[in-house]
Structure formats: C-alpha cells, structure tokens
Write a protein that holds these residues in place. Structure first.
Motif, PDB file in Angstrom:
ATOM      1  N   CYS A  53       0.828  -1.208   0.000  1.00 21.45           N
ATOM      2  CA  CYS A  53       0.000   0.000   0.000  1.00 21.45           C
ATOM      3  C   CYS A  53       0.863   1.260   0.000  1.00 21.45           C
ATOM      4  O   CYS A  53       0.546   2.249  -0.676  1.00 21.45           O
ATOM      5  CB  CYS A  53      -0.939  -0.007   1.205  1.00 21.45           C
ATOM      6  N   TRP A  54       1.968   1.217   0.751  1.00 21.81           N
ATOM      7  CA  TRP A  54       2.870   2.378   0.769  1.00 21.81           C
ATOM      8  C   TRP A  54       3.479   2.627  -0.603  1.00 21.81           C
ATOM      9  O   TRP A  54       3.664   3.777  -1.009  1.00 21.81           O
ATOM     10  CB  TRP A  54       3.978   2.180   1.807  1.00 21.81           C
ATOM     11  N   LYS A  55       3.788   1.563  -1.326  1.00 19.92           N
ATOM     12  CA  LYS A  55       4.348   1.739  -2.673  1.00 19.92           C
ATOM     13  C   LYS A  55       3.347   2.432  -3.590  1.00 19.92           C
ATOM     14  O   LYS A  55       3.717   3.271  -4.410  1.00 19.92           O
ATOM     15  CB  LYS A  55       4.775   0.383  -3.246  1.00 19.92           C
ATOM     16  N   LEU A  56       2.079   2.082  -3.433  1.00 21.07           N
ATOM     17  CA  LEU A  56       1.031   2.750  -4.219  1.00 21.07           C
ATOM     18  C   LEU A  56       0.890   4.213  -3.789  1.00 21.07           C
ATOM     19  O   LEU A  56       0.704   5.099  -4.625  1.00 21.07           O
ATOM     20  CB  LEU A  56      -0.302   2.019  -4.048  1.00 21.07           C
ATOM     21  N   TYR A  57       0.984   4.444  -2.495  1.00 13.68           N
ATOM     22  CA  TYR A  57       0.875   5.812  -1.972  1.00 13.68           C
ATOM     23  C   TYR A  57       2.039   6.680  -2.462  1.00 13.68           C
ATOM     24  O   TYR A  57       1.850   7.856  -2.802  1.00 13.68           O
ATOM     25  CB  TYR A  57       0.841   5.765  -0.445  1.00 13.68           C
ATOM     26  N   GLN A  58       3.224   6.098  -2.532  1.00 15.55           N
ATOM     27  CA  GLN A  58       4.408   6.850  -2.961  1.00 15.55           C
ATOM     28  C   GLN A  58       4.282   7.372  -4.383  1.00 15.55           C
ATOM     29  O   GLN A  58       4.839   8.414  -4.716  1.00 15.55           O
ATOM     30  CB  GLN A  58       5.656   5.969  -2.845  1.00 15.55           C
ATOM     31  N   VAL A  59       3.542   6.644  -5.203  1.00 14.75           N
ATOM     32  CA  VAL A  59       3.381   7.067  -6.602  1.00 14.75           C
ATOM     33  C   VAL A  59       1.979   7.613  -6.864  1.00 14.75           C
ATOM     34  O   VAL A  59       1.508   7.664  -7.993  1.00 14.75           O
ATOM     35  CB  VAL A  59       3.707   5.914  -7.583  1.00 14.75           C
ATOM     36  N   ASP A  60       1.314   8.022  -5.771  1.00 14.53           N
ATOM     37  CA  ASP A  60       0.017   8.712  -5.843  1.00 14.53           C
ATOM     38  C   ASP A  60      -1.096   7.890  -6.484  1.00 14.53           C
ATOM     39  O   ASP A  60      -2.007   8.442  -7.096  1.00 14.53           O
ATOM     40  CB  ASP A  60       0.167  10.052  -6.584  1.00 14.53           C
ATOM     41  N   LYS A  61      -1.038   6.576  -6.317  1.00 18.53           N
ATOM     42  CA  LYS A  61      -2.106   5.724  -6.838  1.00 18.53           C
ATOM     43  C   LYS A  61      -3.214   5.500  -5.818  1.00 18.53           C
ATOM     44  O   LYS A  61      -4.305   5.057  -6.168  1.00 18.53           O
ATOM     45  CB  LYS A  61      -1.534   4.383  -7.309  1.00 18.53           C
ATOM     46  N   THR A  63      -4.765   7.448  -1.942  1.00 19.53           N
ATOM     47  CA  THR A  63      -4.661   8.624  -1.078  1.00 19.53           C
ATOM     48  C   THR A  63      -4.214   8.218   0.330  1.00 19.53           C
ATOM     49  O   THR A  63      -4.175   7.035   0.675  1.00 19.53           O
ATOM     50  CB  THR A  63      -6.010   9.335  -0.974  1.00 19.53           C
ATOM     51  N   HIS A  64      -3.921   9.230   1.115  1.00 14.74           N
ATOM     52  CA  HIS A  64      -3.582   9.070   2.531  1.00 14.74           C
ATOM     53  C   HIS A  64      -4.677   8.256   3.248  1.00 14.74           C
ATOM     54  O   HIS A  64      -4.389   7.297   3.965  1.00 14.74           O
ATOM     55  CB  HIS A  64      -3.472  10.484   3.105  1.00 14.74           C
ATOM     56  N   GLU A  65      -5.935   8.632   3.036  1.00 15.73           N
ATOM     57  CA  GLU A  65      -7.053   7.952   3.691  1.00 15.73           C
ATOM     58  C   GLU A  65      -7.202   6.517   3.198  1.00 15.73           C
ATOM     59  O   GLU A  65      -7.483   5.601   3.979  1.00 15.73           O
ATOM     60  CB  GLU A  65      -8.354   8.723   3.454  1.00 15.73           C
ATOM     61  N   GLU A  66      -7.027   6.310   1.896  1.00 15.73           N
ATOM     62  CA  GLU A  66      -7.131   4.953   1.339  1.00 15.73           C
ATOM     63  C   GLU A  66      -6.024   4.050   1.867  1.00 15.73           C
ATOM     64  O   GLU A  66      -6.246   2.869   2.127  1.00 15.73           O
ATOM     65  CB  GLU A  66      -7.080   5.017  -0.195  1.00 15.73           C
ATOM     66  N   LEU A  67      -4.849   4.595   2.047  1.00 13.03           N
ATOM     67  CA  LEU A  67      -3.737   3.834   2.615  1.00 13.03           C
ATOM     68  C   LEU A  67      -4.103   3.319   4.003  1.00 13.03           C
ATOM     69  O   LEU A  67      -3.961   2.128   4.296  1.00 13.03           O
ATOM     70  CB  LEU A  67      -2.485   4.707   2.685  1.00 13.03           C
ATOM     71  N   ARG A  68      -4.568   4.219   4.851  1.00 17.93           N
ATOM     72  CA  ARG A  68      -4.889   3.846   6.231  1.00 17.93           C
ATOM     73  C   ARG A  68      -6.001   2.797   6.302  1.00 17.93           C
ATOM     74  O   ARG A  68      -5.975   1.920   7.167  1.00 17.93           O
ATOM     75  CB  ARG A  68      -5.298   5.093   7.027  1.00 17.93           C
ATOM     76  N   TYR A  69      -6.983   2.917   5.395  1.00 12.55           N
ATOM     77  CA  TYR A  69      -8.100   1.965   5.405  1.00 12.55           C
ATOM     78  C   TYR A  69      -7.738   0.640   4.741  1.00 12.55           C
ATOM     79  O   TYR A  69      -7.965  -0.435   5.305  1.00 12.55           O
ATOM     80  CB  TYR A  69      -9.311   2.581   4.694  1.00 12.55           C
ATOM     81  N   GLN A  70      -7.155   0.708   3.558  1.00 10.23           N
ATOM     82  CA  GLN A  70      -6.941  -0.499   2.756  1.00 10.23           C
ATOM     83  C   GLN A  70      -5.951  -1.466   3.394  1.00 10.23           C
ATOM     84  O   GLN A  70      -6.118  -2.681   3.305  1.00 10.23           O
ATOM     85  CB  GLN A  70      -6.465  -0.123   1.349  1.00 10.23           C
TER      86      GLN A  70
END
Length: 227
Positions: A53-61, A63-70
């Motif tokens: 999930c962090w790798k997706l967050y790093q490349v803006d795939k 969001t911050h909220e989606e990271l925490r939930y997913q």
C-alpha cells in the motif's frame, strides 16, 4: 565519501523500528477491543500488505485515507476476520495515536548518530505523515541529532520524486554533490537519491536485497567503516 558534509536518513525502517513499534501499537488495540486476534499472526499478514500500500501511496495511486483503510481492510480479509468499516476506521485512528508512543530504534541507531553528528550535518527525509513523524522523532530521542526534517507534506511530493530531495537539500543549504542518503527502500531512498545526483547507501537489515551496483549495509554501525 570525501566530499560529504551532510547525511540524510530515512526514518521508518531505517532508524525507527516501524515493525517492532507497530506490534506494540496493534497489541494495545487488539487487547482492548479485539481480544481474539493474535497480534503476531496479524502482523505477518499486515506487514507485506502495508508495504504494498505504501508503494502505491508513494506514486500517488492511492490517497492518505485509502492507505490507512486499505492496509487494514485487506489484512482482515486475508484473515477471514469479520469487521465493520466503522471498526476499521477506529483502529486506523487508534493506531496512528498509539504508534508514536513507542520508541524502539534499530540496534546501533543512537551509536551511529553519536559518531556522525560531530562530523556531519544530519537530516531526515521521510514520506511519513508530518504530525506522526514529528512525534516519533521527539518521543524516541532523535530530535537533537537532526538539523532539518523534510516530510512529503512539506515538499508536496514523495520519494523517489526528485523534488523532495531538491526541497530537502535547499532546506539544509547543501549541494547534492556533498549529500548522502541512507535508507531502507531501494526505489524511494536509494534510486530516488541516485537519480537526483546524490550518493546513497541501502540499509538492508534482513539482507533481502543483494545488489552489486549500490552500497549496502545490514547494521547501522557499518557506516563507521564508510564515513
């Protein structure tokens, strides 16, 4: 390394032991609200999902909220543990509250900072959330070692984007030819820094990434042999 004057460290998984501190945070949450969950079993499932999930967050795939939930939703699904979205969101909130209360660092972290700080200007570049990272740095006793701290919210982009390195170097008032990046992520920390024109060292404690084209250490005090 003769021309290095400033060293930039990643925080999570490099100095601050994210996995160990996560165990403590989740253990507190589960004991209070989900006592049937074995924290160690959960972490084994959660850790790789969180990294993905962090790798997706790093490349803006995501969001911050989606990271925490997913990262939680996917972990509970993999465990076949039935839980509501409301409960997941509460765990996500509690986790961020509890996580910085823990302060386990990697073995040798304070030792190497004590060794380096008289000789170099030390800095942090992190993709972590600003408020949480500030608490981690303060609570773990790291704050006094670092001249500047750059996070992705300040820079407007995340590692490995070159602009976060440019922002950090501008804040530190140093040229990239005199800067070194030390971090655990090949893509974000090492390749990002190298592509920008900085030197870089990979911290690979578990020796998961053998590579011949970059400098690798498996214990932080190995930096004494290099710097």
């Amino acid at each position: 390394m003769k021309h290095i004057t400033d060293i930039f460290f990643d925080l999570d998984h490099t100095l601050w032991d994210f996995d160990a501190n996560s165990v403590l945070a989740f253990d507190k949450i589960f004991k209070n609200h989900h006592p049937t969950i074995d924290t160690r079993v959960f972490i084994e499932i959660y850790a790789p999902i969180n990294q993905a999930c962090w790798k997706l967050y790093q490349v803006d795939k995501i969001t911050h909220e989606e990271l925490r939930y997913q990262r939680l939703k996917q972990s509970f699904d993999a465990m076949n543990y039935s839980i509501s979205d409301e409960a997941i969101n509460q765990i996500a909130h509690d986790y961020i509250e509890y996580l910085p209360e823990n302060n386990q660092l990697f073995d040798g972290a304070i030792d190497i900072l004590e060794y380096l700080s008289p000789k170099y200007n030390l800095h942090i570049i992190t993709n972590g959330f600003a408020a949480v990272q500030e608490k981690k740095i303060k609570n773990s006793g790291l704050a006094s070692y670092f001249k500047t701290v750059t996070n992705s919210e300040m820079a407007g982009v995340k590692k490995p984007h070159r602009n976060i390195f440019e922002f950090a170097l501008s804040l530190a008032e140093v040229q990239k030819e005199n800067a070194l990046m030390v971090g655990d992520c090949i893509e974000a920390d090492v390749r990002g820094a190298l592509d920008f024109g900085m030197q870089a060292i990979l911290f690979d404690e578990k020796k998961n990434h053998p590579t011949e084209d970059i400098l690798v250490i498996s214990h932080l005090t190995e930096l004494k042999n290099i710097l």
